[in-house]
Scaffold this motif. Structure first.
Motif, PDB file in Angstrom:
ATOM      1  N   MET A   1       2.238  57.327  14.442  1.00 48.20           N
ATOM      2  CA  MET A   1       1.697  56.999  15.772  1.00 48.20           C
ATOM      3  C   MET A   1       1.944  55.531  16.114  1.00 48.20           C
ATOM      4  SD  MET A   1      -1.877  59.178  15.701  1.00 48.20           S
ATOM      5  CE  MET A   1      -2.397  58.569  17.309  1.00 48.20           C
ATOM      6  N   TYR A   2       1.756  54.642  15.113  1.00 48.65           N
ATOM      7  CA  TYR A   2       1.991  53.216  15.348  1.00 48.65           C
ATOM      8  C   TYR A   2       3.466  52.964  15.651  1.00 48.65           C
ATOM      9  CZ  TYR A   2       2.316  48.188  14.471  1.00 48.65           C
ATOM     10  OH  TYR A   2       2.574  46.856  14.581  1.00 48.65           O
ATOM     11  N   TYR A   3       4.322  53.607  14.858  1.00 50.47           N
ATOM     12  CA  TYR A   3       5.765  53.471  15.060  1.00 50.47           C
ATOM     13  C   TYR A   3       6.157  53.888  16.477  1.00 50.47           C
ATOM     14  CZ  TYR A   3      10.703  54.874  14.702  1.00 50.47           C
ATOM     15  OH  TYR A   3      12.048  55.051  14.925  1.00 50.47           O
ATOM     16  N   ASN A   4       5.665  55.045  16.902  1.00 47.20           N
ATOM     17  CA  ASN A   4       6.014  55.541  18.233  1.00 47.20           C
ATOM     18  C   ASN A   4       5.381  54.716  19.341  1.00 47.20           C
ATOM     19  OD1 ASN A   4       7.698  58.194  18.218  1.00 47.20           O
ATOM     20  ND2 ASN A   4       6.261  58.445  16.524  1.00 47.20           N
ATOM     21  N   SER A   5       4.227  54.111  19.049  1.00 48.44           N
ATOM     22  CA  SER A   5       3.572  53.289  20.081  1.00 48.44           C
ATOM     23  C   SER A   5       4.348  52.017  20.385  1.00 48.44           C
ATOM     24  CB  SER A   5       2.153  52.925  19.639  1.00 48.44           C
ATOM     25  OG  SER A   5       2.173  51.948  18.602  1.00 48.44           O
ATOM     26  N   LEU A   6       5.185  51.585  19.434  1.00 50.47           N
ATOM     27  CA  LEU A   6       5.943  50.348  19.624  1.00 50.47           C
ATOM     28  C   LEU A   6       7.309  50.580  20.263  1.00 50.47           C
ATOM     29  CD1 LEU A   6       5.210  48.460  16.280  1.00 50.47           C
ATOM     30  CD2 LEU A   6       4.085  48.187  18.492  1.00 50.47           C
ATOM     31  N   LYS A   7       7.724  51.836  20.358  1.00 52.14           N
ATOM     32  CA  LYS A   7       9.028  52.129  20.946  1.00 52.14           C
ATOM     33  C   LYS A   7       8.990  51.925  22.460  1.00 52.14           C
ATOM     34  CE  LYS A   7      11.159  55.817  19.373  1.00 52.14           C
ATOM     35  NZ  LYS A   7      11.407  57.213  18.951  1.00 52.14           N
ATOM     36  N   PRO A   8      10.079  51.462  23.052  1.00 54.09           N
ATOM     37  CA  PRO A   8      10.119  51.335  24.519  1.00 54.09           C
ATOM     38  C   PRO A   8       9.974  52.700  25.186  1.00 54.09           C
ATOM     39  CG  PRO A   8      11.940  50.162  23.482  1.00 54.09           C
ATOM     40  CD  PRO A   8      11.313  50.999  22.413  1.00 54.09           C
ATOM     41  N   ASP A   9       9.357  52.710  26.373  1.00 48.91           N
ATOM     42  CA  ASP A   9       9.228  53.947  27.156  1.00 48.91           C
ATOM     43  C   ASP A   9      10.462  54.117  28.032  1.00 48.91           C
ATOM     44  OD1 ASP A   9       6.745  54.689  26.160  1.00 48.91           O
ATOM     45  OD2 ASP A   9       5.677  53.433  27.603  1.00 48.91           O
ATOM     46  N   TYR A  10      11.302  55.065  27.680  1.00 46.38           N
ATOM     47  CA  TYR A  10      12.487  55.347  28.472  1.00 46.38           C
ATOM     48  C   TYR A  10      12.306  56.575  29.366  1.00 46.38           C
ATOM     49  CZ  TYR A  10      14.820  52.093  25.238  1.00 46.38           C
ATOM     50  OH  TYR A  10      15.186  50.989  24.511  1.00 46.38           O
ATOM     51  N   SER A  11      11.110  57.125  29.373  1.00 48.64           N
ATOM     52  CA  SER A  11      10.822  58.264  30.244  1.00 48.64           C
ATOM     53  C   SER A  11       9.334  58.273  30.551  1.00 48.64           C
ATOM     54  CB  SER A  11      11.243  59.582  29.569  1.00 48.64           C
ATOM     55  OG  SER A  11      10.520  59.770  28.365  1.00 48.64           O
ATOM     56  N   GLY A  12       8.935  59.163  31.455  1.00 47.24           N
ATOM     57  CA  GLY A  12       7.536  59.246  31.850  1.00 47.24           C
ATOM     58  C   GLY A  12       7.286  58.453  33.115  1.00 47.24           C
ATOM     59  N   SER A  13       6.094  57.891  33.220  1.00 43.49           N
ATOM     60  CA  SER A  13       5.751  57.118  34.417  1.00 43.49           C
ATOM     61  C   SER A  13       4.835  55.968  34.052  1.00 43.49           C
ATOM     62  CB  SER A  13       5.068  58.012  35.464  1.00 43.49           C
ATOM     63  OG  SER A  13       3.834  58.500  34.970  1.00 43.49           O
ATOM     64  N   VAL A  14       4.838  54.962  34.879  1.00 50.33           N
ATOM     65  CA  VAL A  14       3.971  53.806  34.719  1.00 50.33           C
ATOM     66  C   VAL A  14       3.629  53.289  36.110  1.00 50.33           C
ATOM     67  CG1 VAL A  14       5.913  52.191  34.552  1.00 50.33           C
ATOM     68  CG2 VAL A  14       3.707  51.568  33.564  1.00 50.33           C
ATOM     69  N   SER A  15       2.431  52.777  36.281  1.00 51.51           N
ATOM     70  CA  SER A  15       1.997  52.239  37.570  1.00 51.51           C
ATOM     71  C   SER A  15       1.955  50.723  37.497  1.00 51.51           C
ATOM     72  CB  SER A  15       0.610  52.786  37.944  1.00 51.51           C
ATOM     73  OG  SER A  15       0.643  54.185  38.100  1.00 51.51           O
ATOM     74  N   LEU A  16       2.574  50.072  38.489  1.00 48.14           N
ATOM     75  CA  LEU A  16       2.623  48.618  38.538  1.00 48.14           C
ATOM     76  C   LEU A  16       2.162  48.105  39.895  1.00 48.14           C
ATOM     77  CD1 LEU A  16       6.116  47.842  36.912  1.00 48.14           C
ATOM     78  CD2 LEU A  16       3.891  48.011  35.765  1.00 48.14           C
ATOM     79  N   THR A  17       1.531  46.946  39.879  1.00 50.65           N
ATOM     80  CA  THR A  17       1.259  46.250  41.134  1.00 50.65           C
ATOM     81  C   THR A  17       2.540  45.550  41.583  1.00 50.65           C
ATOM     82  OG1 THR A  17       0.536  44.265  39.963  1.00 50.65           O
ATOM     83  CG2 THR A  17      -1.152  45.894  40.502  1.00 50.65           C
ATOM     84  N   ASN A  18       2.546  45.066  42.799  1.00 45.07           N
ATOM     85  CA  ASN A  18       3.707  44.378  43.379  1.00 45.07           C
ATOM     86  C   ASN A  18       4.877  45.333  43.614  1.00 45.07           C
ATOM     87  OD1 ASN A  18       4.519  41.796  44.396  1.00 45.07           O
ATOM     88  ND2 ASN A  18       5.996  41.626  42.724  1.00 45.07           N
ATOM     89  N   ILE A  19       4.599  46.654  43.594  1.00 37.59           N
ATOM     90  CA  ILE A  19       5.587  47.677  43.921  1.00 37.59           C
ATOM     91  C   ILE A  19       5.120  48.383  45.190  1.00 37.59           C
ATOM     92  CG2 ILE A  19       6.488  49.943  43.217  1.00 37.59           C
ATOM     93  CD1 ILE A  19       7.847  48.046  41.523  1.00 37.59           C
ATOM     94  N   ASP A  20       5.973  48.417  46.204  1.00 39.70           N
ATOM     95  CA  ASP A  20       5.595  49.063  47.465  1.00 39.70           C
ATOM     96  C   ASP A  20       5.835  50.565  47.439  1.00 39.70           C
ATOM     97  OD1 ASP A  20       4.829  46.648  48.620  1.00 39.70           O
ATOM     98  OD2 ASP A  20       6.856  46.235  49.374  1.00 39.70           O
ATOM     99  N   ASN A  21       6.924  50.976  46.787  1.00 38.41           N
ATOM    100  CA  ASN A  21       7.310  52.383  46.816  1.00 38.41           C
ATOM    101  C   ASN A  21       7.725  52.848  45.430  1.00 38.41           C
ATOM    102  OD1 ASN A  21       7.271  52.785  49.857  1.00 38.41           O
ATOM    103  ND2 ASN A  21       8.808  51.145  49.706  1.00 38.41           N
ATOM    104  N   GLU A  22       7.685  54.144  45.235  1.00 42.09           N
ATOM    105  CA  GLU A  22       8.104  54.700  43.953  1.00 42.09           C
ATOM    106  C   GLU A  22       9.535  54.264  43.637  1.00 42.09           C
ATOM    107  OE1 GLU A  22       9.279  59.110  42.402  1.00 42.09           O
ATOM    108  OE2 GLU A  22       7.236  58.893  43.233  1.00 42.09           O
ATOM    109  N   THR A  23       9.710  53.802  42.413  1.00 40.20           N
ATOM    110  CA  THR A  23      11.006  53.292  41.954  1.00 40.20           C
ATOM    111  C   THR A  23      11.431  54.076  40.718  1.00 40.20           C
ATOM    112  OG1 THR A  23      10.564  51.076  42.830  1.00 40.20           O
ATOM    113  CG2 THR A  23      12.199  51.251  41.071  1.00 40.20           C
ATOM    114  N   SER A  24      12.689  54.466  40.680  1.00 34.77           N
ATOM    115  CA  SER A  24      13.208  55.244  39.553  1.00 34.77           C
ATOM    116  C   SER A  24      14.081  54.368  38.663  1.00 34.77           C
ATOM    117  CB  SER A  24      14.036  56.439  40.057  1.00 34.77           C
ATOM    118  OG  SER A  24      13.238  57.326  40.808  1.00 34.77           O
TER     119      SER A  24
END
Length: 796
Positions: A24-47
């Motif tokens: 679990m720790y190993y996988n938690s440190l890997k970059p997210d190359y899929s899925g979704s994340v919510s960010l401020t300073n974003i006006d519209n959905e970005t892919s």
């Protein structure tokens, strides 16, 4: 038995928990190359589509959203590298690595980069696009810092993450501007040679520019102090966890010299190897903008890039933008120094360096009108002769960030030229090609002139004012070529040809790579992308065979032993190519080192000779000096009963070469393969810890290439007989405007700096073989070969 059974069950359960927790720790440190994340300073959905090599292709409705997304994905793959980059200029490496980095920090805080960054930010238009896009990028970086996993390096070293600020971006660009640093290695040493040996010895070191070598064509004295400065700078650059920029190749061929009738563009910047590697690739697409760019850690705008309309790249100009001045203190007040208008007071600033597991170190940085006094940060320099460093980067307002924005948002060739004109340091060759058939090269950097008596290769007089610059030149007088009649432009860090009757001083490389590039490009008028791919991997020297001929033409081969004769024959039959299985490169490099040692060390001494080996000067000396039958350097001054000749020195060097290689590699000469001694390991800063080396370092690998061939490799000459590669092509890019969607590139290791990512080293084998992968622009192809990360707007 029940007790043992229960114990066994408990042990198994604990082991399972440990394995699951570790997984679990190993996988938690890997970059997210899929899925979704919510960010401020974003006006519209970005892919964000991560292709099969982990390169992000960002599709956004506007540039601000795209830049925020870029900051986020850049940080998740390269946050540790960003952390190191931003710590160098403000002197904050000791804070995480301890006292071993104190010398580095003391040196860099003295340079004035932070002060220059502050001034540049104060003058930046806060309503302009440069500021807005940079802040959007930093917003993305900081949101990953807040919400993303902490890279394992932070945990192993025990440091906290910190928010990124605009000053960090400017400090990183300041380090990039300094890292060339050849003036620090060369000027003080030449002053020592001048004082120690006299002008006759200097004359044969080719300090002055030789107009008969291959030039890039335009279409328009305190010995102890100086030696300590050089030693200090060499130590700093050799121990820095971030690699320096050292050189590069680039050539751009016009439509008239290609098989398709479209421009072909090639670039491979030469930078010190490290892990992670230097460049982070990112492709951005918005309704009004598209760019496939190469970014350095922590900088929002690419230093290299292309789209469907144009491409640009860089090489080091190698111009002289640092001068050293010996100041004269007031006879009774050490706080004052002499100027042409009387005595002035040194400026003094107190700076604190935090040191891990030790007390803070406070240093006073003194500056004259020329720049910082280096005595205060180099312990070995005596306090009797103040040496000031004058650096163009801190003499003028910093516009590098504006320049990168201007170049990466260009709509016509003139925009790129304008961006090039805004860079006053570091000196860069901006290489350009476009879909309309234009090719161009502009040397950027603020050039200046001195009075005729001044040679900037020596320590200058700071008191009289006679050695100060007399004129700063307009960009129009910089070397450049736009659509020249010979139908190509190129740069190999060699001396540019004259413009306005001026050959500008610098620390240029010898003509070796330049000559090979010109000899290869000139005869053909039907170049293809595939042929460019072969050329950028070329490992053949145009100069080495002629150096060997100079030796073999003056010797009696019968005077050598059978094995020595075999070595000479291998050299005579060698075509100058440097592949891992070849034996001749092993013999040649050892012979060249011993020739230099036997020729120059007796006069210079071991320390000074070793220091000179780390300059470009010694690379430039070899071919010219080998042609000199009469040279003041040939005689060994430590032998009084006879006077050595060229033949004697070169023959002795060959005999020693064979003897030493026998001891190192065995009796069988055919086993002296280049790949056994010429190796590359991409070293992570934590790879110096033996227990971590296998996890963080990439390599070592036997490698092709050599010094000053097109596939250029940097390594030191010493007694070891090993050529551990320190620098080379940081990427190889070939852009074909007849088939832009199939342009090609490669990185030395991988896109990610995260050791848990599948893209940490997935390009290393391809890079070593000289292979390429696509720089994808076609959206359908990208989607079909990618994973998708959706970035959603988040309510603030």
């Amino acid at each position: 038995m029940r007790i043992f059974k229960k114990i066994a069950i408990i042990v198994i359960v604990l082991l399972a928990i440990s394995i699951i927790s570790g997984w679990m720790y190993y996988n938690s440190l890997k970059p997210d190359y899929s899925g979704s994340v919510s960010l401020t300073n974003i006006d519209n959905e970005t892919s964000v589509y991560f292709d099969d090599f982990g390169i992000p292709h960002i599709y956004a409705d506007n540039q601000q959203d795209a830049m925020t997304a870029l900051g986020y994905v850049h940080a998740q793959d390269r946050l540790w590298q960003m952390e190191l980059m931003r710590r160098i200029s403000p002197g904050r490496l000791s804070e995480i690595f301890g006292k071993d980095m104190l010398k580095n920090d003391q040196f860099f805080v003295s340079l004035g980069v932070e002060e220059a960054s502050k001034i540049a930010i104060e003058k930046l238009d806060k309503n302009g696009e440069v500021y807005k896009m940079a802040i959007a990028y930093l917003s993305g970086v900081n949101q990953f810092i807040e919400n993303g996993p902490t890279p394992i390096e932070f945990n192993l070293i025990g440091i906290e993450k910190e928010q990124y600020k605009l000053k960090d971006v400017y400090n990183i660009l300041g380090y990039m501007s300094f890292s060339f640093a050849m003036a620090h290695k060369t000027d003080p040493l030449l002053s020592i040679v001048k004082e120690k040996l006299g002008p006759h010895y200097l004359k044969e070191l080719n300090i002055e520019i030789d107009p008969n070598t291959t030039l890039i064509k335009n279409s328009k004295q305190d010995l102890e102090n100086f030696s300590a400065l050089v030693s200090n700078v060499n130590d700093i650059l050799n121990t820095s966890p971030i690699p320096p920029f050292i050189g590069s190749n680039s050539w751009v061929v016009s439509a008239k010299k290609t098989a398709t009738g479209n421009v072909l563009f090639a670039n491979d910047p030469h930078i010190g190897y490290s892990q992670p590697s230097v460049w982070f690739e990112a492709h951005i697409v918005t309704p009004d903008y598209e760019m496939y760019g190469y970014h350095i850690a922590g900088v929002p705008f690419p230093l290299l890039g292309h789209n469907r309309d144009y491409a640009w790249g860089v090489t080091m100009f190698e111009n002289d933008d640092i001068d050293f001045y010996k100041e004269e203190n007031h006879p009774t007040d050490a706080n004052q120094y002499k100027t042409p208008n009387g005595f002035s007071t040194y400026k003094s600033v107190s700076k604190t360096i935090k040191v891990k597991d030790a007390e803070d170190v406070i240093i006073d940085v003194k500056s004259s009108r020329h720049g910082p006094i280096m005595n205060n940060v180099v312990d070995e320099i005596s306090q009797t002769s103040p040496i000031a460093m004058s650096w163009i980067y801190t003499q003028f307002d910093g516009q590098v960030l504006d320049a990168l924005y201007t170049i990466s948002r260009a709509t016509k060739m003139a925009d790129v030229k304008k961006g090039a004109s805004m860079i006053h340091a570091p000196g860069l060759n901006i290489m350009y090609g476009d879909a309309k058939g234009n090719v161009a090269w502009w040397a950027s950097g603020k050039l200046y002139k001195h009075k005729p008596h001044v040679n900037t290769k020596f320590i200058l007089d700071g008191a009289s004012g006679e050695d100060d610059p007399i004129e700063y030149l307009d960009f129009s007088k910089n070397p450049m070529a736009e659509n020249p009649e010979w139908n190509y432009v190129y740069s190999a860090n060699n001396q540019p040809d004259t413009i306005a009757n001026i050959l500008y001083p610098g620390y240029y490389l010898p003509e070796d790579r330049a000559k090979r590039i010109v000899e290869t490009l000139e005869p053909k008028n039907d170049w293809t992308k595939d042929e460019m791919g072969v050329m950028i991997n070329d490992v053949t020297s145009s100069i080495a065979p002629s150096n060997i001929k100079e030796f073999t033409s003056i010797i009696d081969i019968n005077s050598f032993s059978e094995k020595e004769q075999k070595a000479i024959n291998l050299l005579n039959q060698w075509d100058g190519s440097n592949t891992p299985e070849k034996v001749a490169p092993t013999i040649y490099n050892k012979w060249i080192y011993l020739y230099l040692k036997n020729t120059f060390e007796d006069e210079l001494g071991e320390k000074l000779f070793t220091q000179l080996l780390e300059t470009h000067l010694m690379k430039r000396v070899v071919a010219d000096h080998l042609k000199r039958d009469a040279s003041i350097w040939w005689d060994n001054v430590t032998t009084s009963d006879n006077k050595e000749t060229k033949t004697a020195i070169l023959s002795k060097s060959l005999t020693e070469t064979v003897s030493m290689l026998e001891n190192q590699l065995g009796d069988e000469i055919n086993d002296w393969n280049w790949g056994k001694v010429h190796t590359l390991e991409h070293e992570h800063p934590l790879g110096s810890v033996a227990a971590l080396k296998d996890y963080f370092n990439v390599g070592p690998f036997p490698m092709k290439g050599a010094r000053e061939v097109i596939d250029n490799r940097g390594y030191l000459y010493d007694n070891s007989g090993l050529y551990k590669i320190t620098a080379g092509p940081s990427t190889r890019r070939i852009i074909d405007f007849s088939d832009i969607e199939n342009s090609i590139s490669i990185l030395p290791t991988g896109q990610s700096g995260n050791p848990f990512s599948e893209h940490y080293k997935d390009q290393a084998e391809m890079y070593n073989k000289g292979e390429f992968r696509k720089m994808k622009l076609n959206k359908e192809e990208i989607i079909n070969s990618s994973t998708k990360l959706i970035i959603l707007p988040k309510d603030e």
